[in-house]
Design an enzyme around this catalytic site. Structure first.
Site, mmCIF file in Angstrom:
data_model
loop_
_atom_site.group_PDB
_atom_site.id
_atom_site.type_symbol
_atom_site.label_atom_id
_atom_site.label_comp_id
_atom_site.label_asym_id
_atom_site.label_seq_id
_atom_site.Cartn_x
_atom_site.Cartn_y
_atom_site.Cartn_z
ATOM 1 N N GLY A 82 39.990 50.368 43.780
ATOM 2 C CA GLY A 82 38.875 50.094 42.999
ATOM 3 C C GLY A 82 38.605 48.129 43.601
ATOM 4 N N ASN A 83 39.898 47.767 44.064
ATOM 5 C CA ASN A 83 40.064 46.434 44.372
ATOM 6 C C ASN A 83 40.924 45.986 45.105
ATOM 7 O OD1 ASN A 83 40.322 43.899 43.328
ATOM 8 N ND2 ASN A 83 40.899 43.937 41.541
ATOM 9 N N HIS A 95 43.292 46.743 50.920
ATOM 10 C CA HIS A 95 42.534 47.290 49.707
ATOM 11 C C HIS A 95 42.954 48.868 49.809
ATOM 12 C CE1 HIS A 95 38.442 46.780 48.361
ATOM 13 N NE2 HIS A 95 37.848 48.045 48.497
ATOM 14 N N CYS A 96 42.844 48.814 48.601
ATOM 15 C CA CYS A 96 42.957 50.134 47.902
ATOM 16 C C CYS A 96 41.689 51.009 47.368
ATOM 17 C CB CYS A 96 43.802 49.921 46.847
ATOM 18 S SG CYS A 96 44.214 51.418 46.228
ATOM 19 N N PRO A 97 40.589 51.446 47.766
ATOM 20 C CA PRO A 97 39.575 52.083 47.118
ATOM 21 C C PRO A 97 39.532 52.705 45.918
ATOM 22 C CG PRO A 97 39.898 53.659 49.322
ATOM 23 C CD PRO A 97 41.529 52.090 49.351
#
Lengths: 167, 429
Positions: free
Chosen positions: B191-192, B186-188
């Site tokens: 944002g997804n 999950h890559c902040p």
């Protein structure tokens, strides 16, 4: 086998849903989309084994075609990358084309083979490609003794589970 | 037949709250409005992102501001002094970066829709048969299924939230509360989640961003050097203060982004996900016979498949309309396995019935669109609850369930916590 012939609309209106059978995914070849060809015991009295296996194998073949890695898929991928994936606004992917073929095939199979036997296939894409859902219908107003016998038999084995368990 | 009619009558009486709902509901809703995961949707379901998008806006701002300053302050000088190809190349890189970033952030990463109530009940039944006993009311032990893929034994875990056995390489993202196919991390920053459907966009994004960052850094330095040859270093800095800001941003970004690109290039060439690499699923340290069953053998094929392979369409159909007769996935239960709450079998004990009706009330309150048609409720009745005597299901392919112990739960929670840890790790590299 059911003595009455159903078409799809009649089936949905007049028949009542007895139970659903789920054909799970077969992951032995990796993450590609394949379904198990193992014949579920609930369908034993409803459809011939060979017809069922043929349907599942054809579906597996379609999915293999959709996910096939080869020259044409690479070309599509590179073209899409070159156009910054804007080309997908105008054109549908190969996968989507095959999915449309699959839904047409399932519709056809339902009309010709499954509905006359009181069964209904649900397109796996509507179930997140997890399962092939086969709905087994029983007639509410079945007059023939053989069909009512089979309906009460399968009803007690699958539908009236709690009662059967308590007995 | 008698059973059938009796059940129908009791269903109507046990759900008096359904009819007012049905009468009041006017407009058909789209499926994204009742999506069970923790996602945000925009543009009527066309855009899908995670719930926390603050860092994504930071990413956007950094890229836009740095590139904007470059185009405004450095490009005029460089275009004249060296070549106009510099702003042209920068422009192309910038559009590619923005395009791939938005594609990564806005698309469905490969979310697996949750199981319908029928499927969940069927699976529960099969698992109960395999386990042998139906254990009271507490949470059953974690369930696994073993599959042999290309000679390697892979364990498929049961997801309690989505009520499915996760396909190989899928994982449940605790931040988005979804199972994602070929879950990477999950890559902040985007944002997804990054999963099967948007991994190539993510890779193109970080690759093009590394080129852009290096490009801007190089030409900002060039600009300052050229100016300082004319007017001296300090005056050059005073003439174009923006260059200082750009240089600082690029200097600090370059290490992490180029490092991340290198790491993902390695992952692509060996056909692994970040998740698998961190857990060491296919590393040689686990055993001599441990190898990656998904790899195609050579680097070229692995890269081609990851970047140019077919894209599967989204499975969650965000913009479709909710049909009144299609089953919607039920809210996650507390572990009580029985579906079929509307069964009126008098054989069930009072306590069970109390639990069932309470659960039904909670479910009905949580999902108002569920079971609003009498035809659907009558369908539910015919579905099996407790396993009947006549359902022989071969249990040979089920793994022997491990006894309920802390390590299993710890592993499950660790897997959930992993995505959060991975994102921080990935961005700090």
């Amino acid at each position: 086998m059911a003595t009455e012939v159903h078409n799809l609309q009649e089936l949905r209106r007049s028949a009542s849903l007895a139970t659903k059978v789920f054909i799970q995914r077969d992951y032995s070849d990796g993450t590609i989309c394949q379904f198990q060809t193992k014949f579920p015991p609930e369908l034993d009295s409803r459809i011939e084994r060979q017809l069922f296996e043929e349907t599942v194998k054809t579906l597996n073949g379609f999915y293999a075609e959709a996910e096939k890695i080869g020259g044409s898929s690479y070309l599509e991928g590179c073209l899409a990358c070159a156009t910054a994936y804007f080309i997908f606004l105008c054109m549908e992917t190969h996968y989507e084309k095959v999915l449309k073929k699959i839904s047409r095939y399932i519709q056809e199979q339902n009309e010709k083979i499954f509905a006359p036997r009181g069964l209904l296939l649900t397109d796996p894409v509507e179930r997140g490609m997890r399962v092939i859902e086969i709905s087994i219908y029983e007639d509410r107003c079945s007059s023939g003794s053989s069909s009512s016998g089979s309906s009460s038999g399968s009803g007690s084995s699958s539908g009236g589970g709690g009662g059967a368990g308590a007995r | 037949m008698k059973d059938c009619e009796y059940s129908q009558i009791s269903t109507h009486s046990s759900s008096p709250m359904e009819s007012p709902h049905k009468k009041k509901k006017i407009a058909a809703r789209r499926k994204w409005e009742v999506f069970p995961g923790r996602n945000k949707f925009f543009c009527n379901g066309r855009i899908m992102m995670a719930r926390q998008t603050g860092v994504f806006y930071l990413t956007l701002v950094l890229i836009l501001v740095t590139s904007g300053l470059f185009f405004a302050f450095d490009c005029p000088y460089l275009a004249v002094k060296i070549t106009p190809a510099i702003p042209a190349v920068a422009g192309i890189l910038f559009f590619f970066v923005m395009g791939t970033l938005l594609r990564t952030s806005f698309s469905d990463p490969g979310v697996l829709p949750r199981a319908t109530p029928d499927e969940a009940a069927d699976l529960e039944r099969q698992i109960d048969i395999a386990n042998g006993t139906s254990s009271g009311g507490y949470r059953p032990p974690p369930r696994t299924k073993e599959v042999i893929i290309n000679g390697q034994t892979v364990k498929l875990k049961y997801c309690f939230t989505c009520k499915i056995f996760r396909p190989p390489r899928a994982s449940h993202c605790s931040l988005c509360d979804n199972c994602v196919e070929r879950f990477d991390h999950h890559c902040p920053w985007v944002g997804n989640c990054v999963g099967k459907r948007n991994y190539r966009f993510f890779y193109m994004f970080i690759l093009s961003l590394s080129f852009l960052t290096v490009f801007i850094f190089a030409f900002v330095i060039t600009h300052v050097i050229l100016r300082s040859q004319q007017t001296g270093f300090l005056n050059a800095l005073k003439d174009s203060p923006a260059s200082v800001l750009e240089a600082v941003v690029c200097f600090f970004s370059v290490w992490s982004i180029v490092g991340l690109s290198g790491f993902h290039t390695y992952l692509i060439s060996s056909n692994q996900t970040t998740n698998e690499d961190i857990k060491g699923s296919w590393s040689n340290k686990r055993g001599k016979e441990n190898y990656n069953p998904y790899s195609y053998g050579n680097i070229f094929t692995n890269c081609c498949v990851a970047l140019c392979g077919p894209i599967s369409p989204s499975l969650i159909d965000r913009r479709g309309y909710i049909q009144p007769d299609t089953p919607q996935p039920a809210a996650p239960s507390s572990g009580i396995t029985m579906y079929g709450a509307t069964q009126s079998q008098s054989d069930m004990c009072d306590q069970d019935q109390c639990i069932q009706s309470t659960k039904f009330v909670l479910q009905a309150a949580a999902t108002p669109l569920l079971q609003s048609e009498p035809s659907l409720t009558s369908d539910e009745l015919h579905l099996p609850g407790k396993p009947g005597l006549g359902t022989p299901t071969p249990a040979s392919h089920w793994a022997r369930p491990r006894p309920p112990s802390m390590p299993n739960l710890a592993e499950a929670t660790l897997a959930d916590v992993m995505p959060g840890k991975m994102s921080t790790w990935a961005t700090s590299s």
